[in-house]
Write a protein that holds these residues in place. Sequence first.
Motif, PDB file in Angstrom:
ATOM      1  N   PRO A 128      13.146   9.485 -41.265  1.00 41.37           N
ATOM      2  CA  PRO A 128      12.877   9.801 -42.767  1.00 41.37           C
ATOM      3  C   PRO A 128      12.020  10.935 -42.981  1.00 41.37           C
ATOM      4  N   GLY A 129      11.095  11.167 -42.135  1.00 41.27           N
ATOM      5  CA  GLY A 129      10.088  12.353 -42.510  1.00 41.27           C
ATOM      6  C   GLY A 129      10.854  13.759 -42.241  1.00 41.27           C
ATOM      7  N   PRO A 130      11.512  13.954 -41.130  1.00 41.72           N
ATOM      8  CA  PRO A 130      12.395  15.184 -40.977  1.00 41.72           C
ATOM      9  C   PRO A 130      13.456  15.271 -41.755  1.00 41.72           C
ATOM     10  N   ARG A 131      14.203  14.142 -42.368  1.00 45.21           N
ATOM     11  CA  ARG A 131      15.212  13.917 -43.244  1.00 45.21           C
ATOM     12  C   ARG A 131      14.930  14.617 -44.571  1.00 45.21           C
ATOM     13  N   GLU A 132      13.450  14.264 -45.123  1.00 49.37           N
ATOM     14  CA  GLU A 132      13.263  14.999 -46.209  1.00 49.37           C
ATOM     15  C   GLU A 132      12.922  16.477 -46.002  1.00 49.37           C
ATOM     16  N   VAL A 133      12.530  16.761 -45.029  1.00 47.68           N
ATOM     17  CA  VAL A 133      12.374  18.255 -44.594  1.00 47.68           C
ATOM     18  C   VAL A 133      13.785  18.780 -44.577  1.00 47.68           C
ATOM     19  N   LEU A 134      14.607  18.204 -44.230  1.00 53.76           N
ATOM     20  CA  LEU A 134      15.963  18.999 -44.322  1.00 53.76           C
ATOM     21  C   LEU A 134      16.507  19.072 -45.718  1.00 53.76           C
ATOM     22  N   ARG A 135      16.040  17.938 -46.666  1.00 51.23           N
ATOM     23  CA  ARG A 135      16.577  18.015 -47.937  1.00 51.23           C
ATOM     24  C   ARG A 135      15.667  18.945 -48.778  1.00 51.23           C
ATOM     25  N   ARG A 136      14.516  19.073 -48.521  1.00 60.53           N
ATOM     26  CA  ARG A 136      13.853  20.198 -49.301  1.00 60.53           C
ATOM     27  C   ARG A 136      14.256  21.498 -48.974  1.00 60.53           C
ATOM     28  N   ARG A 137      14.466  21.968 -47.694  1.00 61.61           N
ATOM     29  CA  ARG A 137      14.878  23.271 -47.386  1.00 61.61           C
ATOM     30  C   ARG A 137      16.286  23.352 -47.788  1.00 61.61           C
ATOM     31  N   LEU A 138      16.961  22.602 -47.939  1.00 63.07           N
ATOM     32  CA  LEU A 138      18.517  22.833 -48.483  1.00 63.07           C
ATOM     33  C   LEU A 138      18.691  22.674 -50.162  1.00 63.07           C
ATOM     34  N   ASP A 139      17.271  22.297 -50.634  1.00 70.93           N
ATOM     35  CA  ASP A 139      17.317  21.986 -52.101  1.00 70.93           C
ATOM     36  C   ASP A 139      18.535  21.268 -52.682  1.00 70.93           C
ATOM     37  N   CYS A 140      18.582  19.883 -52.280  1.00 74.28           N
ATOM     38  CA  CYS A 140      19.579  19.247 -52.551  1.00 74.28           C
ATOM     39  C   CYS A 140      19.301  18.273 -53.680  1.00 74.28           C
ATOM     40  N   ASP A 141      20.143  18.177 -54.760  1.00 72.09           N
ATOM     41  CA  ASP A 141      19.818  17.302 -55.812  1.00 72.09           C
ATOM     42  C   ASP A 141      20.235  15.865 -55.500  1.00 72.09           C
ATOM     43  N   ASP A 142      19.980  14.849 -56.363  1.00 66.24           N
ATOM     44  CA  ASP A 142      20.175  13.635 -56.188  1.00 66.24           C
ATOM     45  C   ASP A 142      21.605  13.095 -55.672  1.00 66.24           C
ATOM     46  N   LEU A 143      22.619  13.695 -56.384  1.00 62.56           N
ATOM     47  CA  LEU A 143      23.823  13.849 -56.383  1.00 62.56           C
ATOM     48  C   LEU A 143      24.363  14.122 -54.929  1.00 62.56           C
ATOM     49  N   GLU A 144      24.078  15.284 -54.548  1.00 61.61           N
ATOM     50  CA  GLU A 144      24.674  15.989 -53.382  1.00 61.61           C
ATOM     51  C   GLU A 144      23.881  15.033 -52.341  1.00 61.61           C
ATOM     52  N   TRP A 145      22.627  14.575 -52.492  1.00 67.03           N
ATOM     53  CA  TRP A 145      22.280  13.682 -51.332  1.00 67.03           C
ATOM     54  C   TRP A 145      22.722  12.714 -51.160  1.00 67.03           C
ATOM     55  N   GLU A 146      23.064  11.937 -52.259  1.00 70.45           N
ATOM     56  CA  GLU A 146      23.967  10.539 -52.059  1.00 70.45           C
ATOM     57  C   GLU A 146      25.285  10.646 -51.711  1.00 70.45           C
ATOM     58  N   ARG A 147      26.051  12.000 -51.948  1.00 76.73           N
ATOM     59  CA  ARG A 147      27.400  12.095 -51.279  1.00 76.73           C
ATOM     60  C   ARG A 147      27.165  12.329 -49.838  1.00 76.73           C
ATOM     61  N   GLY A 148      26.164  13.178 -49.676  1.00 75.82           N
ATOM     62  CA  GLY A 148      26.175  13.282 -48.046  1.00 75.82           C
ATOM     63  C   GLY A 148      25.856  11.989 -47.342  1.00 75.82           C
ATOM     64  N   LYS A 149      25.072  11.080 -47.871  1.00 79.21           N
ATOM     65  CA  LYS A 149      24.913   9.672 -47.286  1.00 79.21           C
ATOM     66  C   LYS A 149      26.254   8.995 -47.488  1.00 79.21           C
ATOM     67  N   ALA A 150      27.015   8.989 -48.511  1.00 73.73           N
ATOM     68  CA  ALA A 150      28.304   8.618 -48.504  1.00 73.73           C
ATOM     69  C   ALA A 150      29.157   8.905 -47.144  1.00 73.73           C
ATOM     70  N   TRP A 151      29.430  10.102 -47.137  1.00 74.32           N
ATOM     71  CA  TRP A 151      30.362  10.710 -46.091  1.00 74.32           C
ATOM     72  C   TRP A 151      29.652  10.154 -44.645  1.00 74.32           C
ATOM     73  N   ALA A 152      28.396  10.009 -44.615  1.00 74.04           N
ATOM     74  CA  ALA A 152      27.868   9.528 -43.226  1.00 74.04           C
ATOM     75  C   ALA A 152      28.284   7.881 -43.109  1.00 74.04           C
ATOM     76  N   PHE A 153      28.281   7.427 -44.113  1.00 74.77           N
ATOM     77  CA  PHE A 153      28.669   5.831 -44.130  1.00 74.77           C
ATOM     78  C   PHE A 153      30.003   5.579 -43.903  1.00 74.77           C
ATOM     79  N   GLU A 154      30.808   6.587 -44.661  1.00 77.16           N
ATOM     80  CA  GLU A 154      32.482   6.363 -44.446  1.00 77.16           C
ATOM     81  C   GLU A 154      32.646   6.734 -42.725  1.00 77.16           C
ATOM     82  N   GLN A 155      31.918   7.766 -42.142  1.00 77.77           N
ATOM     83  CA  GLN A 155      32.205   8.004 -40.861  1.00 77.77           C
ATOM     84  C   GLN A 155      31.545   6.916 -40.018  1.00 77.77           C
TER      85      GLN A 155
END
Length: 298
Positions: free
Chosen positions: A240-267
């Motif tokens: 979780p901690g490094p995951r938030e580092v990645l998110r901040r570094r890439l400036d992901c909004d809520d929708l993009e972040w959720e879609r990334g989670k969705a693709w990981a779920f599908e895989q």
Amino acid sequence: MTMHDDQVDVTTDIVAALVQEQFPQWSDKAIQLLSSTGTVNAIFRIGDDLAARFPLRLVDAAQALAVLEREARASAELAQVSRFPVPEPVALGKPGSGYPMPWSIQTWLPGTVAVHADPSGSDAFAEDLAAFISALRGAETRGRRFDGDNRGGVLAHHDDWMAQCFEESKEFLDVPRLQQVWSHFRELPRTAADVMSHGDLIPGNVLVAGDRLAGVLDTGGFGPADPALDLVSAWHLLQPGPREVLRRRLDCDDLEWERGKAWAFEQAMGVVWYYAETNPTMSGMGRRTLDHILESTG
């Protein structure tokens, strides 16, 4: 036990014979089969600086050649923009000596695969991973768009596959809960234009040195896709901690972040049941990814 019903057997003797026939300049180099969690290619090291990749699933030779040529172009293109070491294409081999399809040779990269050297708790690794993804996103698409193959387009287009995964996973997973999660993910809208993406940032494709990113493998899928696709790495590779580092570094909004989670779920849903007996490491990765996702959704 083979991973696929149509899997082709590749041995060190076969590879040595192919190298002798087609690339005699390397025939004095040692051939070594590499232990790998990969599911698409058998990998053999040739000497100290080369690696040969042999597709595992039997297809028409002309079809296989077209795929290898496309992957070589994609790998060469990614190498031009990556800030981190990536394999570069060297040669394409032909069918022969007991192997029925074309095969490829690329440069060898040093480092430890993230499956064997867990970098998940490292903020520095998360920074590196974000820098890699950012560099790929900054590459020109040159008017290309997602080609519709595999992940990276419309989430709901994977409904049939997910239905099969849920059916096959009943003995492994809490399917009713996971179906509820997918019912949310499949409705997430796509609003952003395609960007260039690696497409498969899982532990088996990431090299680590210490707690830093040392290189990225399997770059033949480099191409335009949903900007959220490479965010699967947040759920496959990070706590979780490094995951938030990645998110901040890439400036992901809520929708993009959720879609990334969705693709990981599908895989992850696909690999848990498919590789439960034939590739436990890959299946276990899927389970951990699903755990990460469920923990984040409450």
